[in-house]
Design a protein around this motif. Structure first.
Motif, PDB file in Angstrom:
ATOM      1  N   GLY A  88       0.780  -1.227   0.000  1.00  0.00           N
ATOM      2  CA  GLY A  88       0.000   0.000   0.000  1.00  0.00           C
ATOM      3  C   GLY A  88       0.815   1.283   0.000  1.00  0.00           C
ATOM      4  N   GLN A  89       2.125   1.196   0.157  1.00  0.00           N
ATOM      5  CA  GLN A  89       2.998   2.369   0.210  1.00  0.00           C
ATOM      6  C   GLN A  89       3.577   2.664  -1.170  1.00  0.00           C
ATOM      7  OE1 GLN A  89       3.714   4.268   3.071  1.00  0.00           O
ATOM      8  NE2 GLN A  89       1.964   3.061   3.770  1.00  0.00           N
ATOM      9  N   PRO A  90       3.612   3.943  -1.589  1.00  0.00           N
ATOM     10  CA  PRO A  90       4.266   4.260  -2.860  1.00  0.00           C
ATOM     11  C   PRO A  90       5.771   4.004  -2.762  1.00  0.00           C
ATOM     12  CG  PRO A  90       3.021   6.163  -2.025  1.00  0.00           C
ATOM     13  CD  PRO A  90       3.043   5.126  -0.958  1.00  0.00           C
ATOM     14  N   TRP A  91       6.255   3.066  -3.551  1.00  0.00           N
ATOM     15  CA  TRP A  91       7.672   2.719  -3.554  1.00  0.00           C
ATOM     16  C   TRP A  91       8.395   3.350  -4.740  1.00  0.00           C
ATOM     17  CZ3 TRP A  91       7.960  -3.256  -2.349  1.00  0.00           C
ATOM     18  CH2 TRP A  91       7.704  -3.470  -0.990  1.00  0.00           C
ATOM     19  N   VAL A  92       7.689   3.463  -5.868  1.00  0.00           N
ATOM     20  CA  VAL A  92       8.290   3.977  -7.100  1.00  0.00           C
ATOM     21  C   VAL A  92       7.266   4.879  -7.790  1.00  0.00           C
ATOM     22  CG1 VAL A  92       9.164   3.357  -9.399  1.00  0.00           C
ATOM     23  CG2 VAL A  92       9.759   1.945  -7.417  1.00  0.00           C
ATOM     24  N   PHE A  93       7.730   6.029  -8.247  1.00  0.00           N
ATOM     25  CA  PHE A  93       6.935   6.874  -9.130  1.00  0.00           C
ATOM     26  C   PHE A  93       7.427   6.569 -10.538  1.00  0.00           C
ATOM     27  CE2 PHE A  93       7.035  11.004 -11.510  1.00  0.00           C
ATOM     28  CZ  PHE A  93       5.677  11.047 -11.805  1.00  0.00           C
ATOM     29  N   ALA A  94       6.518   6.202 -11.429  1.00  0.00           N
ATOM     30  CA  ALA A  94       6.904   5.860 -12.805  1.00  0.00           C
ATOM     31  C   ALA A  94       6.221   6.801 -13.786  1.00  0.00           C
ATOM     32  CB  ALA A  94       6.542   4.409 -13.114  1.00  0.00           C
ATOM     33  N   ARG A  95       6.998   7.240 -14.771  1.00  0.00           N
ATOM     34  CA  ARG A  95       6.473   8.099 -15.843  1.00  0.00           C
ATOM     35  C   ARG A  95       6.851   7.440 -17.165  1.00  0.00           C
ATOM     36  NH1 ARG A  95       5.132  13.687 -17.164  1.00  0.00           N
ATOM     37  NH2 ARG A  95       6.054  14.249 -19.176  1.00  0.00           N
ATOM     38  N   SER A  96       5.843   7.097 -17.941  1.00  0.00           N
ATOM     39  CA  SER A  96       6.047   6.458 -19.244  1.00  0.00           C
ATOM     40  C   SER A  96       5.497   7.374 -20.315  1.00  0.00           C
ATOM     41  CB  SER A  96       5.316   5.115 -19.298  1.00  0.00           C
ATOM     42  OG  SER A  96       5.723   4.297 -18.217  1.00  0.00           O
ATOM     43  N   VAL A  97       6.258   7.519 -21.402  1.00  0.00           N
ATOM     44  CA  VAL A  97       5.837   8.400 -22.498  1.00  0.00           C
ATOM     45  C   VAL A  97       6.096   7.730 -23.836  1.00  0.00           C
ATOM     46  CG1 VAL A  97       6.273  10.489 -21.131  1.00  0.00           C
ATOM     47  CG2 VAL A  97       8.042   9.636 -22.661  1.00  0.00           C
ATOM     48  N   ALA A  98       5.260   8.097 -24.801  1.00  0.00           N
ATOM     49  CA  ALA A  98       5.435   7.644 -26.186  1.00  0.00           C
ATOM     50  C   ALA A  98       4.901   8.737 -27.093  1.00  0.00           C
ATOM     51  CB  ALA A  98       4.692   6.339 -26.439  1.00  0.00           C
ATOM     52  N   ALA A  99       5.556   8.934 -28.214  1.00  0.00           N
ATOM     53  CA  ALA A  99       5.127   9.953 -29.171  1.00  0.00           C
ATOM     54  C   ALA A  99       3.769   9.581 -29.764  1.00  0.00           C
ATOM     55  CB  ALA A  99       6.157  10.090 -30.288  1.00  0.00           C
ATOM     56  N   ALA A 147       4.821  13.554  -3.332  1.00  0.00           N
ATOM     57  CA  ALA A 147       6.076  12.787  -3.240  1.00  0.00           C
ATOM     58  C   ALA A 147       7.095  13.585  -2.431  1.00  0.00           C
ATOM     59  CB  ALA A 147       6.623  12.484  -4.630  1.00  0.00           C
ATOM     60  N   PRO A 148       8.071  12.905  -1.847  1.00  0.00           N
ATOM     61  CA  PRO A 148       9.139  13.611  -1.129  1.00  0.00           C
ATOM     62  C   PRO A 148       9.814  14.620  -2.055  1.00  0.00           C
ATOM     63  CG  PRO A 148       9.303  11.245  -0.794  1.00  0.00           C
ATOM     64  CD  PRO A 148       8.261  11.467  -1.856  1.00  0.00           C
ATOM     65  N   ARG A 149      10.128  15.784  -1.558  1.00  0.00           N
ATOM     66  CA  ARG A 149      10.684  16.857  -2.389  1.00  0.00           C
ATOM     67  C   ARG A 149      12.201  16.901  -2.282  1.00  0.00           C
ATOM     68  NH1 ARG A 149       7.011  17.070  -5.744  1.00  0.00           N
ATOM     69  NH2 ARG A 149       7.734  19.045  -6.536  1.00  0.00           N
ATOM     70  N   GLN A 150      12.828  15.824  -2.590  1.00  0.00           N
ATOM     71  CA  GLN A 150      14.284  15.767  -2.586  1.00  0.00           C
ATOM     72  C   GLN A 150      14.735  15.166  -3.906  1.00  0.00           C
ATOM     73  OE1 GLN A 150      13.839  13.396   0.888  1.00  0.00           O
ATOM     74  NE2 GLN A 150      14.690  11.591  -0.073  1.00  0.00           N
ATOM     75  N   ARG A 151      16.008  15.244  -4.151  1.00  0.00           N
ATOM     76  CA  ARG A 151      16.531  14.640  -5.384  1.00  0.00           C
ATOM     77  C   ARG A 151      16.635  13.137  -5.155  1.00  0.00           C
ATOM     78  NH1 ARG A 151      17.911  18.368  -9.006  1.00  0.00           N
ATOM     79  NH2 ARG A 151      19.221  17.028 -10.259  1.00  0.00           N
ATOM     80  N   LEU A 152      15.773  12.416  -5.816  1.00  0.00           N
ATOM     81  CA  LEU A 152      15.701  10.966  -5.667  1.00  0.00           C
ATOM     82  C   LEU A 152      16.379  10.299  -6.857  1.00  0.00           C
ATOM     83  CD1 LEU A 152      11.948  10.798  -4.623  1.00  0.00           C
ATOM     84  CD2 LEU A 152      13.936  10.711  -3.115  1.00  0.00           C
ATOM     85  N   TRP A 153      16.911   9.118  -6.633  1.00  0.00           N
ATOM     86  CA  TRP A 153      17.524   8.372  -7.726  1.00  0.00           C
ATOM     87  C   TRP A 153      16.455   7.814  -8.644  1.00  0.00           C
ATOM     88  CZ3 TRP A 153      22.232   8.758  -9.354  1.00  0.00           C
ATOM     89  CH2 TRP A 153      23.214   9.206  -8.467  1.00  0.00           C
ATOM     90  N   ALA A 154      16.751   7.895  -9.929  1.00  0.00           N
ATOM     91  CA  ALA A 154      15.822   7.432 -10.953  1.00  0.00           C
ATOM     92  C   ALA A 154      16.598   6.701 -12.038  1.00  0.00           C
ATOM     93  CB  ALA A 154      15.091   8.633 -11.570  1.00  0.00           C
ATOM     94  N   ARG A 155      15.866   5.895 -12.777  1.00  0.00           N
ATOM     95  CA  ARG A 155      16.445   5.240 -13.947  1.00  0.00           C
ATOM     96  C   ARG A 155      15.432   5.345 -15.075  1.00  0.00           C
ATOM     97  NH1 ARG A 155      16.100  -1.286 -13.228  1.00  0.00           N
ATOM     98  NH2 ARG A 155      13.914  -1.481 -13.722  1.00  0.00           N
ATOM     99  N   ARG A 156      15.926   5.190 -16.290  1.00  0.00           N
ATOM    100  CA  ARG A 156      15.016   5.157 -17.426  1.00  0.00           C
ATOM    101  C   ARG A 156      15.622   4.285 -18.511  1.00  0.00           C
ATOM    102  NH1 ARG A 156      15.418  10.957 -20.691  1.00  0.00           N
ATOM    103  NH2 ARG A 156      17.448  10.523 -21.609  1.00  0.00           N
TER     104      ARG A 156
END
Length: 185
Positions: A88-99, A147-156
């Protein structure tokens, strides 16, 4: 923080060899694990994994996204933002995009995903080719308001199938590190 997120300087997305060598091995493991993040999160959550859609729709894509997808300025695309949750806890914020142009000829209906994981779809369809992972510290202004307002690690990484390219960014939230019993700085 700027009111207009388009004014935020884009991060520099880096390959593993370009990252500081002082990053913890477990962090590098999460950032550059080539397997399905959905499967890894489901296992960590003892099958108590869920997807919560935050927003979906046609938007003008950010400059870093257009560059990664190889499309021109002002191009519009489908944007899907979700929380990947464990217990139930947000572990990952994901953003997916396509043209838009690629989706219209690519035959993938992202609007129909609902609470299903896009990652699971991409890993089940063997026609998709995954391009190399990149990582950065994600701009706080690009995160959801809660979401927490800090610089979080991300991957893409970019997934491609017969001319259809999808760019998937996954931002690791502090609750994930607590669940994995890791302290990330």
């Amino acid at each position: 923080m700027p009111d207009d997120i388009s004014q935020v300087a884009p991060p520099q997305w880096l390959a593993p060899s370009q990252l500081a060598s002082d990053l913890e091995p477990y962090l590098l493991d999460w950032l550059f694990d080539e397997g399905s993040l959905t499967r890894r999160l489901t296992q960590l959550a003892d099958q108590q994994f869920s997807v919560t859609p935050l927003c979906e729709g046609w938007q003008t894509l950010r400059a870093d996204e257009r560059s990664a997808l190889g499309i021109g300025p002002g191009a519009e695309g489908w944007v899907r933002e979700v929380y990947l949750r464990g217990h139930g806890q947000p572990w990952v914020f994901a953003r997916s995009v396509a043209a838009r142009s690629a989706l219209e000829r690519g035959g993938l209906d992202l609007q129909a995903l609902g609470t299903r994981s896009l990652g699971e779809l991409l890993f089940c369809d063997q026609a998709f080719v995954r391009h190399p992972l990149q990582a950065c510290q994600y701009p706080p202004a690009w995160l959801p308001a809660d979401a927490p307002r800090q610089r979080l690690w991300a991957r893409r990484s970019r997934f491609e199938r017969e001319g259809l390219s999808l760019l998937v960014a996954e931002i690791f939230l502090p609750a994930l590190w607590r669940a994995a019993d890791k302290d990330v700085r």
